[in-house]
Enzyme design. Structure first.
Site, PDB file in Angstrom:
ATOM      1  CG  ASP A  78      -2.251  -0.775   0.881  1.00 14.64           C
ATOM      2  OD1 ASP A  78      -2.588  -0.913  -0.313  1.00 14.64           O
ATOM      3  OD2 ASP A  78      -2.902  -1.249   1.823  1.00 14.64           O
TER       4      ASP A  78
ATOM      5  CG  ASP B 111      -6.988  -4.178  -1.169  1.00 15.39           C
ATOM      6  OD1 ASP B 111      -7.398  -5.264  -1.608  1.00 15.39           O
ATOM      7  OD2 ASP B 111      -7.272  -3.764  -0.042  1.00 15.39           O
TER       8      ASP B 111
HETATM    9  N1  GLY Z   1      -6.492  -1.397   1.178  1.00 13.89           N
HETATM   10  C1  GLY Z   1      -7.268  -1.867   2.267  1.00 13.89           C
HETATM   11  C2  GLY Z   1      -8.712  -1.531   2.203  1.00 13.89           C
HETATM   12  O1  GLY Z   1      -9.240  -1.111   1.203  1.00 13.89           O
HETATM   13  O2  GLY Z   1      -9.335  -1.685   3.225  1.00 13.89           O
END
Ligand code: GLY
Length: 407
Positions: free
Chosen positions: A122, A185
């Site tokens: 992320d 994600d």
């Molecule tokens: N990237 C984690 C979420 O969308 O919760």
């Protein structure tokens, strides 16, 4: 054959196929709604920026944000969204209060690049709306260096045998170290690699991004446009092993925020590469989301494939889906644009009416966010979450032609 050639005249093909950036098809009512929201946004965001400045918010307690009130501190995956909101508002209004706060947050955040250990896939969510946004808007060399450093760390997570970017460090549900996991994600993180490829004139970054996106296309997206959240590969051989449940209801379900990442992320992969298959996948996921939202008053459930009761909403999925639909609308011809634009507006209007708090004395705009379906304490259910606000602002500014392209 004559009849078919009439259907395929140059003019009709151009109208159907030509991508156009000339704005969205809006009715006068849409325009009036957007302008009213923009006025409220300016009041609320100015009050927030003056009040919280370089704090890094996530959700509220008693209507107030608290600095880094998140499990991973500076490393938590959502920390880029507040500076992203500030850069969007700075771009739209030119008010220096936003730029000053955004630059201050980046000053605080950059130590994670050398601290390293809390970083994961992320890192794109951290550095795209913070450093790439800064660089796009101001040309800051420091921001460019931060973003390139982040892109190199993201590229370093690539598994060349399995052709995926590794998710997380320890699996959230098991606590175990995992090297074979990939998740939907991450399709939103790879624009950092597309950016770096262009910025450094080095296609390695793009090769990794495309390979990851193709793996996601093959194993994550189901034929009906619904998505798995998590995939598990054998990280030594690259063999696909399993697709367990993730933040949604369970295995085979359809976690709505994951769906939103697919809509937006594949549209962005199309934007950066021109590969038509990515646009087709974005549309496939978009049509699935639109169908589910249309039968539910345009308010997203946490999972589109879960038991009817209990009813659990996630406004953040709606905001990110709307922003993604508007990205698709940019790349289709004029006869297709209304589908994606109207659907985005329907979501934004429904969620604004149900969830938005415009009181400038209170922090956060969009309530009704839910982090995951099975929330044992309930504290991450039906709350404002910072990325809901970010994508709401981005979508509204996109429709008004005032957004900063970040991704
Ligand atoms: N990237 C984690 C979420 O969308 O919760």
């Amino acid at each position: 054959m004559a009849e078919f050639s009439v259907l395929g005249t140059d003019a009709s093909l151009t109208a159907q196929k030509a991508a156009s950036d000339e704005g969205y098809p809006l009715t006068p009512e849409d325009q009036a709604w957007l302008e009213a929201v923009y006025e409220k946004l300016k009041v609320k965001m100015k009050a927030e920026a003056e009040r919280i400045g370089t704090m890094i918010p996530y959700t509220t307690r008693e209507g107030k944000y608290h600095d880094l009130d998140v499990p991973g501190g500076l490393y938590f995956w959502t920390n880029g969204f507040w500076p992203g909101m500030l850069w969007q508002m700075y771009n739209a209004t030119g008010d220096e209060v936003y730029r000053t706060a955004a630059e201050g947050v980046e000053e605080r955040m950059k130590e994670v690049l050398t601290g390293f250990e809390g970083l994961d896939h992320d890192i794109g969510f951290l550095f795209l709306p913070m450093s790439v946004a800064n660089w796009r808007k101001t040309g800051s060399e420091d921001a460019r260096r931060n973003a390139l450093h982040a892109a190199n760390l993201l590229a370093g997570r690539f598994n060349p045998v399995g052709k995926y970017i590794r998710a997380w460090n320890n699996a959230p549900w098991t606590g175990n170290e995992v090297s074979g996991w990939m998740i939907i994600d991450c399709i939103m993180n790879i624009p950092l690699l597309y950016w770096a490829a262009k910025e450094c004139n080095d296609p390695r970054f793009e090769h990794i991004a495309i390979a990851h996106a193709k793996t996601a296309q093959k194993y994550i997206v189901r034929p009906d446009g619904s998505c798995n959240h998590v995939l598990i590969f054998d990280s030594k051989t690259g063999e696909f092993l399993n697709n367990p449940g993730g933040q949604g209801y369970g295995q085979g379900s359809s976690w709505s925020r994951g769906q939103s990442w697919a809509v937006y992320g594949f549209a962005l992969s199309y934007r950066h590469t021109g590969d038509e298959s990515f646009l087709a996948t974005a549309k496939q996921c978009a049509h699935y989301c639109i169908s589910n939202l249309a039968v539910n008053g345009w308010i997203p459930l946490v999972d589109y494939r879960a038991p009817a009761e209990p009813v659990k909403y996630d406004s953040t999925a709606g905001m990110a889906t709307a922003a993604g639909l508007l990205e698709i609308a940019r790349h289709v011809g004029e006869y297709e644009k209304p589908l994606y634009t109207k659907a985005a507006l329907n979501i934004l209007k429904a969620c604004e009416a149900k969830f938005c708090n415009w009181d400038p004395e209170q922090d956060a705009i969009v309530g009704g966010g839910t982090f995951f379906y099975h929330d044992p304490t309930g504290k991450d259910t039906d709350v404002p979450i910072i990325y809901g606000d970010y994508y709401f602002i981005e979508a509204v500014l996109k429709l008004l032609g005032k957004d900063l392209f970040i991704w």
